[in-house]
Design a protein around this motif. Structure first.
Motif, PDB file in Angstrom:
ATOM      1  N   LEU A   1       3.770   2.035   7.896  1.00 12.17           N
ATOM      2  CA  LEU A   1       2.752   2.224   8.929  1.00 12.17           C
ATOM      3  C   LEU A   1       1.540   1.389   8.565  1.00 12.17           C
ATOM      4  CD1 LEU A   1       1.113   3.705  11.193  1.00 12.17           C
ATOM      5  CD2 LEU A   1       0.754   5.563   9.554  1.00 12.17           C
ATOM      6  N   ILE A   2       1.029   0.655   9.541  1.00 15.80           N
ATOM      7  CA  ILE A   2      -0.239  -0.059   9.352  1.00 15.80           C
ATOM      8  C   ILE A   2      -1.314   0.719  10.110  1.00 15.80           C
ATOM      9  CG2 ILE A   2      -1.523  -2.187   9.768  1.00 15.80           C
ATOM     10  CD1 ILE A   2       1.102  -3.708   9.454  1.00 15.80           C
ATOM     11  N   GLU A   3      -2.324   1.156   9.371  1.00 15.70           N
ATOM     12  CA  GLU A   3      -3.388   1.978   9.931  1.00 15.70           C
ATOM     13  C   GLU A   3      -4.712   1.531   9.328  1.00 15.70           C
ATOM     14  OE1 GLU A   3      -5.375   3.577  12.019  1.00 15.70           O
ATOM     15  OE2 GLU A   3      -3.534   4.635  12.544  1.00 15.70           O
ATOM     16  N   THR A   4      -5.805   1.863   9.970  1.00 19.56           N
ATOM     17  CA  THR A   4      -7.130   1.521   9.471  1.00 19.56           C
ATOM     18  C   THR A   4      -7.391   2.206   8.128  1.00 19.56           C
ATOM     19  OG1 THR A   4      -7.871   1.353  11.751  1.00 19.56           O
ATOM     20  CG2 THR A   4      -9.571   1.522  10.057  1.00 19.56           C
ATOM     21  N   ASP A   5      -8.056   1.512   7.207  1.00 24.32           N
ATOM     22  CA  ASP A   5      -8.200   2.025   5.846  1.00 24.32           C
ATOM     23  C   ASP A   5      -8.872   3.395   5.783  1.00 24.32           C
ATOM     24  OD1 ASP A   5     -10.724   1.052   6.527  1.00 24.32           O
ATOM     25  OD2 ASP A   5     -10.839  -0.401   4.884  1.00 24.32           O
ATOM     26  N   VAL A   6      -9.923   3.633   6.571  1.00 22.61           N
ATOM     27  CA  VAL A   6     -10.607   4.918   6.488  1.00 22.61           C
ATOM     28  C   VAL A   6      -9.720   6.060   6.965  1.00 22.61           C
ATOM     29  CG1 VAL A   6     -12.917   3.941   6.651  1.00 22.61           C
ATOM     30  CG2 VAL A   6     -11.739   4.612   8.741  1.00 22.61           C
ATOM     31  N   ALA A   7      -8.875   5.796   7.952  1.00 20.17           N
ATOM     32  CA  ALA A   7      -7.955   6.819   8.435  1.00 20.17           C
ATOM     33  C   ALA A   7      -6.760   6.961   7.504  1.00 20.17           C
ATOM     34  CB  ALA A   7      -7.482   6.491   9.846  1.00 20.17           C
ATOM     35  N   ALA A   8      -6.326   5.856   6.892  1.00 16.44           N
ATOM     36  CA  ALA A   8      -5.139   5.875   6.040  1.00 16.44           C
ATOM     37  C   ALA A   8      -5.322   6.814   4.849  1.00 16.44           C
ATOM     38  CB  ALA A   8      -4.822   4.463   5.559  1.00 16.44           C
ATOM     39  N   ALA A   9      -6.477   6.769   4.223  1.00 14.63           N
ATOM     40  CA  ALA A   9      -6.725   7.643   3.078  1.00 14.63           C
ATOM     41  C   ALA A   9      -6.631   9.105   3.492  1.00 14.63           C
ATOM     42  CB  ALA A   9      -8.094   7.338   2.480  1.00 14.63           C
ATOM     43  N   ASP A  10      -7.154   9.437   4.666  1.00 13.00           N
ATOM     44  CA  ASP A  10      -7.106  10.803   5.172  1.00 13.00           C
ATOM     45  C   ASP A  10      -5.670  11.219   5.483  1.00 13.00           C
ATOM     46  OD1 ASP A  10      -8.981  13.054   6.341  1.00 13.00           O
ATOM     47  OD2 ASP A  10      -7.431  12.742   7.851  1.00 13.00           O
ATOM     48  N   ILE A  11      -4.902  10.315   6.086  1.00 14.47           N
ATOM     49  CA  ILE A  11      -3.506  10.593   6.431  1.00 14.47           C
ATOM     50  C   ILE A  11      -2.690  10.897   5.183  1.00 14.47           C
ATOM     51  CG2 ILE A  11      -1.375   9.486   7.242  1.00 14.47           C
ATOM     52  CD1 ILE A  11      -3.162   8.026   9.328  1.00 14.47           C
ATOM     53  N   VAL A  12      -2.831  10.067   4.156  1.00 16.10           N
ATOM     54  CA  VAL A  12      -2.064  10.273   2.923  1.00 16.10           C
ATOM     55  C   VAL A  12      -2.467  11.591   2.258  1.00 16.10           C
ATOM     56  CG1 VAL A  12      -1.693   9.375   0.589  1.00 16.10           C
ATOM     57  CG2 VAL A  12      -1.630   7.826   2.554  1.00 16.10           C
ATOM     58  N   ALA A  13      -3.754  11.885   2.247  1.00 13.35           N
ATOM     59  CA  ALA A  13      -4.224  13.118   1.614  1.00 13.35           C
ATOM     60  C   ALA A  13      -3.651  14.359   2.289  1.00 13.35           C
ATOM     61  CB  ALA A  13      -5.754  13.165   1.640  1.00 13.35           C
ATOM     62  N   ARG A  14      -3.362  14.266   3.587  1.00 14.26           N
ATOM     63  CA  ARG A  14      -2.875  15.421   4.346  1.00 14.26           C
ATOM     64  C   ARG A  14      -1.356  15.429   4.510  1.00 14.26           C
ATOM     65  NH1 ARG A  14      -7.330  17.832   6.627  1.00 14.26           N
ATOM     66  NH2 ARG A  14      -9.200  16.547   6.701  1.00 14.26           N
ATOM     67  N   SER A  15      -0.646  14.539   3.815  1.00 14.68           N
ATOM     68  CA  SER A  15       0.805  14.408   4.018  1.00 14.68           C
ATOM     69  C   SER A  15       1.643  15.266   3.087  1.00 14.68           C
ATOM     70  CB  SER A  15       1.212  12.942   3.850  1.00 14.68           C
ATOM     71  OG  SER A  15       1.151  12.550   2.479  1.00 14.68           O
ATOM     72  N   ASN A  16       0.997  16.107   2.301  1.00 11.88           N
ATOM     73  CA  ASN A  16       1.730  16.985   1.375  1.00 11.88           C
ATOM     74  C   ASN A  16       2.617  16.194   0.412  1.00 11.88           C
ATOM     75  OD1 ASN A  16       0.671  19.386   2.573  1.00 11.88           O
ATOM     76  ND2 ASN A  16       2.162  19.181   4.228  1.00 11.88           N
ATOM     77  N   GLY A  17       2.115  15.056  -0.027  1.00 11.27           N
ATOM     78  CA  GLY A  17       2.835  14.266  -1.009  1.00 11.27           C
ATOM     79  C   GLY A  17       3.978  13.444  -0.463  1.00 11.27           C
ATOM     80  N   GLN A  18       4.120  13.370   0.866  1.00 12.66           N
ATOM     81  CA  GLN A  18       5.237  12.644   1.470  1.00 12.66           C
ATOM     82  C   GLN A  18       4.946  11.150   1.624  1.00 12.66           C
ATOM     83  OE1 GLN A  18       8.219  13.969   2.161  1.00 12.66           O
ATOM     84  NE2 GLN A  18       7.515  15.940   1.378  1.00 12.66           N
ATOM     85  N   LEU A  19       3.671  10.751   1.555  1.00 17.96           N
ATOM     86  CA  LEU A  19       3.287   9.363   1.805  1.00 17.96           C
ATOM     87  C   LEU A  19       2.433   8.832   0.671  1.00 17.96           C
ATOM     88  CD1 LEU A  19       2.253   9.764   5.564  1.00 17.96           C
ATOM     89  CD2 LEU A  19       4.403   8.816   4.705  1.00 17.96           C
ATOM     90  N   ARG A  20       2.395   7.493   0.560  1.00 13.66           N
ATOM     91  CA  ARG A  20       1.492   6.871  -0.396  1.00 13.66           C
ATOM     92  C   ARG A  20       0.819   5.663   0.245  1.00 13.66           C
ATOM     93  NH1 ARG A  20       3.291   2.208  -3.264  1.00 13.66           N
ATOM     94  NH2 ARG A  20       5.476   1.650  -2.881  1.00 13.66           N
ATOM     95  N   LEU A  21      -0.367   5.359  -0.231  1.00 14.52           N
ATOM     96  CA  LEU A  21      -1.130   4.210   0.223  1.00 14.52           C
ATOM     97  C   LEU A  21      -0.837   3.040  -0.695  1.00 14.52           C
ATOM     98  CD1 LEU A  21      -3.374   3.428   2.303  1.00 14.52           C
ATOM     99  CD2 LEU A  21      -5.038   4.038   0.533  1.00 14.52           C
ATOM    100  N   VAL A  22      -0.506   1.890  -0.114  1.00 15.29           N
ATOM    101  CA  VAL A  22      -0.260   0.682  -0.915  1.00 15.29           C
ATOM    102  C   VAL A  22      -1.613   0.009  -1.148  1.00 15.29           C
ATOM    103  CG1 VAL A  22       0.962  -1.504  -1.064  1.00 15.29           C
ATOM    104  CG2 VAL A  22       2.043   0.451   0.077  1.00 15.29           C
ATOM    105  N   SER A  23      -2.157   0.219  -2.317  1.00 17.25           N
ATOM    106  CA  SER A  23      -3.507  -0.264  -2.606  1.00 17.25           C
ATOM    107  C   SER A  23      -3.573  -1.791  -2.576  1.00 17.25           C
ATOM    108  CB  SER A  23      -3.958   0.229  -3.985  1.00 17.25           C
ATOM    109  OG  SER A  23      -3.998   1.637  -4.024  1.00 17.25           O
ATOM    110  N   GLY A  24      -4.590  -2.307  -1.903  1.00 15.26           N
ATOM    111  CA  GLY A  24      -4.874  -3.728  -1.930  1.00 15.26           C
ATOM    112  C   GLY A  24      -3.952  -4.617  -1.134  1.00 15.26           C
TER     113      GLY A  24
END
Length: 283
Positions: free
Chosen positions: A208-231
């Motif tokens: 998924l490509i999402e805006t950075d400010v929203a992406a951090a929130d999405i991953v935090a609320r995913s119950n460990g199912q998702l990760r953010l690819v840093s950088g």
């Protein structure tokens, strides 16, 4: 490929829908705007001279979302900033709720004065709308937590299915990558952010490509199912507030944002929603 059960997917969807609910509730919108003193007269050209009307899609935490998930007060950085702008002009804010795809038509049909944010300052958008920047941002890449691929460049996404919100600049980025990759790479577009996320979690999409400010929130609320690819994507653009082309409200909006930046109001709102005040960019 690990997939959630139907119950698990439904639970995640509910979590995303209730993204406004957390153990620590943000300050009320009124408290963020109540300290703003009127600093200028309201500009001419408002669609309703008694108020400042904002077109908003309240499904995008932490920028704009319903306090109770699906109803109640609309909160978030953009919503509170909108209230502060209206207060600076001695007015109250009125929200015209629409879908993401309805934001630009709402401005062009004079149903509102301002889109308060969540949109990139892209060349294509600035050809048809006026924009005033307020925050440094850019796209971010989200994948499933059990995907241990070392994603570092666009070609690493070749052969995958990428999800994105229809009508968004992030979907445009995904389409550009798919075009570079050629056959075998596809982009699935969905009307809501929550749908794009669920598509990755349940295996319908790989990334998924999402805006950075929203992406951090999405991953935090995913119950460990998702990760953010840093950088994966560097910060590359700005969020802007948008108005009709050549609107008489554009320059007064620029002045109001500058005043609210200089007096610390925008920084206080950013802190309320766990955003970095250093990313605020007001000219």
């Amino acid at each position: 490929m690990k997939k959630l059960t139907a119950v698990g997917v439904a639970a995640l969807a509910a979590t995303l829908a209730l993204a406004g609910c957390s153990s620590t509730a943000p300050e009320s919108p009124a408290s963020n705007a109540s300290s703003v003193a009127a600093g200028a007269e309201a500009p001419d050209g408002l669609v309703d001279s008694s108020t400042v009307t904002f077109c908003i899609d309240p499904e995008y935490p932490p920028l704009e979302y319903y306090e109770n998930g699906t109803d109640g007060e609309i909160i978030g950085f953009d919503a509170d900033a909108a209230r502060a702008i209206a207060a600076y002009w001695g007015k109250e804010a009125t929200f015209e709720v629409t879908t993401f795809e309805g934001l630009q038509p709402g401005i062009q049909a004079a149903r509102c004065d301002i889109i308060p944010g969540g949109l990139y300052m892209s060349e294509s958008r600035l050809e048809v709308l006026d924009g005033v920047q307020y925050m440094q941002t850019g796209p971010a890449l989200i994948v499933r937590a059990d995907d241990d691929t070392d994603y570092t460049k666009n070609s690493d996404l070749c052969g995958l299915t990428i999800s994105g919100q229809s009508g968004s600049e992030n979907s445009t980025v995904a389409e550009q990558i798919a075009s570079e990759c050629g056959s075998g790479t596809s982009v699935d577009q969905y009307p809501k952010t929550a749908d794009t996320v669920v598509a990755v979690v349940n295996g319908s999409a790989d990334a998924l490509i999402e805006t950075d400010v929203a992406a951090a929130d999405i991953v935090a609320r995913s119950n460990g199912q998702l990760r953010l690819v840093s950088g994966f994507f560097p910060p590359s653009t700005q969020f802007g507030m948008f108005l009709a082309k050549d609107s008489p409200v554009t320059e007064p909006l620029r002045e109001a944002l500058k005043a609210l930046y200089d007096d610390g109001t925008l920084a206080k709102i950013a802190e309320t929603y766990n955003l970095e005040a250093s990313n605020l960019v007001v000219d």
